[in-house]
Design an enzyme around this catalytic site. Structure first.
Site, PDB file in Angstrom:
ATOM      1  CG  HIS A 137      -5.263   1.117   3.536  1.00  0.00           C
ATOM      2  ND1 HIS A 137      -5.078   1.512   2.221  1.00  0.00           N
ATOM      3  CD2 HIS A 137      -5.621  -0.199   3.484  1.00  0.00           C
ATOM      4  CE1 HIS A 137      -5.299   0.479   1.419  1.00  0.00           C
ATOM      5  NE2 HIS A 137      -5.639  -0.567   2.163  1.00  0.00           N
TER       6      HIS A 137
ATOM      7  CB  CYS B 214      -6.724   2.966  -0.529  1.00  0.00           C
ATOM      8  SG  CYS B 214      -6.557   4.244   0.726  1.00  0.00           S
TER       9      CYS B 214
END
Length: 530
Positions: A334, A89
């Protein structure tokens, strides 16, 4: 070993006496020491050209300024989402911010570089050109980023998005250099990448005894902001350029009166970048813990108060991308981003998911990296939007359609076991690697007098260490946070709030942050007399 660092260099020193001489024509920085001058007194003709135009004589202009495309080639609508290949990510969020950088995207879409590139492999500009072209020309789809983009960096676990971002920018800058020829350090700062992202700091020290002034000019590609005591980006910038008093044990050794004396030191931006990368220092250099506070940032930012010359009118930048980290430390979490398409609509780019957003939502994030572009540059690129596709917003309908195509995995890809591809493991075949990049930066930065803390982490015996952190996470085996970050393949599909990119060994080793707002370089001296 030859220093191939991409935004490191030397230092130029000028002393104004009676006669002009030069001993190091290949230096990259400029320092000027002069006796007391009126605040607005002009410098000599030779010095004015060096400082105001290029700061130092350039042996070779690697990318003429007129080479940047004057018109936009970007489609108006938003492009593709990016598939998460397992803890990537941070790669996807960084790539999306670069993809929607107008001058970079327009240059890539012009294909100028690939038409003249003679490198057979390992060229980051060619790789980025292919990626940006695919991403912008495939709206409504999900594409898989090329493995070559993260080769030498990604090893199957969570990494720092800002480090990857600058690693990529540096690799692109290196690709601009003629590999078979010696290039002076200042010429390296004339590359197309430096023209887009680069500028110069001005560090001025004024001796309070003789009123002599010393100016040092350092190049930058990004600006790191300390947010410990700042509630907004403007406050952090004000702290950065706040004058510092040098006295007592920290007194300044003046090169004019040749004695230690109290002095005033001021850091300002001497030249402005077309694209401004502001990184908010959210992570502790020692523990990696996150500073989870809200720092306000504007849609339009006037940088004129932080420039060396403050009487030239507003210098307005507009926000076009925001890189966000969701989590509690650099060891897990994230990454996703918000980008502004050329049509003017904001979109949230969360791996494969591309959804329309609003400026209100964009400005309410705990931002990690902010991307601003000069307002005049944005307007110039927006005036000639490609009419090939009608602008449209991607919502739930598009996301559901992509999911049915098998592009999205059942569990959040950040929590899936990574599969190391042979192409990534074959590190020796790659031209740029993280270790090499870090080594060159370490060789050229100011060494600290002592280490505040050095903690060794313990790795399982079956783990292959490809690259190590600048500082150690300091967690022992079976540490609770370490246990919580290990993969649990039998877990059910996480919710949006639970989908944190923990990775296999995410809590074992951290990623260091640059502790200064500018990159210090090895110093090179040039004495000029007149």
């Amino acid at each position: 070993m030859e220093d191939d660092s991409l935004y490191l260099g030397g230092e130029w020193q000028f002393n104004h006496f009676s006669k002009l001489t030069s001993s190091r024509p290949d230096a990259a920085f400029a320092e000027i020491q002069r006796t007391s001058l009126p605040e607005k007194s002009p410098l000599s003709c030779e010095t004015r050209v060096d400082l105001c135009d290029d700061l130092a004589p350039v042996a070779r202009q690697l990318a003429p300024r007129e080479k940047l495309p004057l018109s936009s080639r970007r489609p108006a609508a938003v492009g593709a989402g990016l598939q998460n290949m397992g803890n990537t990510c941070y790669v996807n969020a960084s790539l999306q911010c670069l993809t929607y950088t107008p001058p970079l995207a327009n240059y890539m879409l012009s294909r100028e570089h690939s038409q003249t590139c003679h490198r057979h492999k390992g060229c980051m500009l060619c790789t980025m050109q292919a990626h940006i072209t695919r991403a912008l020309h495939n709206p409504g789809h999900v594409i898989q980023p090329s493995q070559a983009l993260a080769a030498g960096f990604h090893r199957g676990k969570q990494e720092d998005a800002h480090e990857f971002l600058m690693f990529t920018v540096d690799a692109m800058k290196k690709a601009c250099l003629p590999g078979h020829k010696q290039v002076d350090h200042h010429s390296k700062d004339t590359t197309l990448i430096h023209q887009i992202f680069g500028g110069y700091w001005r560090s001025q020290i004024k001796c309070l005894h003789c009123h002599g002034i010393s100016d040092t000019f350092d190049p930058y590609l990004d600006i790191a902001l300390d947010i410990q005591a700042a509630q907004s980006v403007q406050q952090a910038l004000e702290q950065l350029v706040k004058p510092e008093e040098l006295n007592g044990e920290n007194a300044y050794h003046c090169g004019v009166c040749l004695q230690r004396a109290p002095a005033s030191k001021t850091l300002t931006l001497h030249t402005s970048a077309k694209v401004l990368i502001l990184v908010l220092k959210r992570f502790s250099d020692v523990t990696g813990n996150k500073i989870a506070k809200n720092v306000q940032y504007p849609e339009c930012l006037d940088m004129q108060p932080y420039m060396s010359q403050t009487n030239t009118g507003p210098l307005v930048y507009v926000l076009y991308a925001v890189l966000v980290h969701a989590g509690w430390s650099c060891h897990n979490g994230h990454y996703f981003s918000y980008v502004k398409a050329q049509e003017g609509q904001w979109y949230k780019m969360d791996d494969a998911e591309v959804t329309a957003s609003s400026i209100t939502s964009v400005l309410s994030q705990q931002a990690y990296v902010l991307f601003y572009i000069q307002k005049s540059e944005w307007e110039r690129h927006s005036e000639s939007v490609s009419r090939g596709r009608e602008p449209r917003a991607l919502g739930a309908e598009d996301t559901d359609r992509r999911a049915t195509q098998g592009e999205l995995k059942r569990d959040h890809p950040c929590l899936q076991a990574p599969e190391l591809d042979e192409h990534l493991v074959e590190r020796a075949t790659q031209e740029s690697t993280l270790d090499h990049w870090k080594f060159l930066q370490e060789q050229n930065k100011t060494k600290p007098e002592f280490n505040v803390r050095k903690v060794e982490g313990t790795l399982p015996p079956d783990v292959l260490v490809i690259h190590q952190s600048k500082y150690k996470c300091g967690m022992k085996n079976h540490h609770p946070e370490q246990q919580s970050s290990l993969l649990n393949l039998s877990s059910t599909t996480p919710t949006h709030q639970e989908s944190m990119n923990t990775g296999t060994l995410a809590s074992l080793r951290g990623r260091a942050r640059r502790s200064k707002g500018k990159n210090k370089h090895s110093k090179r001296a040039l004495l000029v007399c007149q």
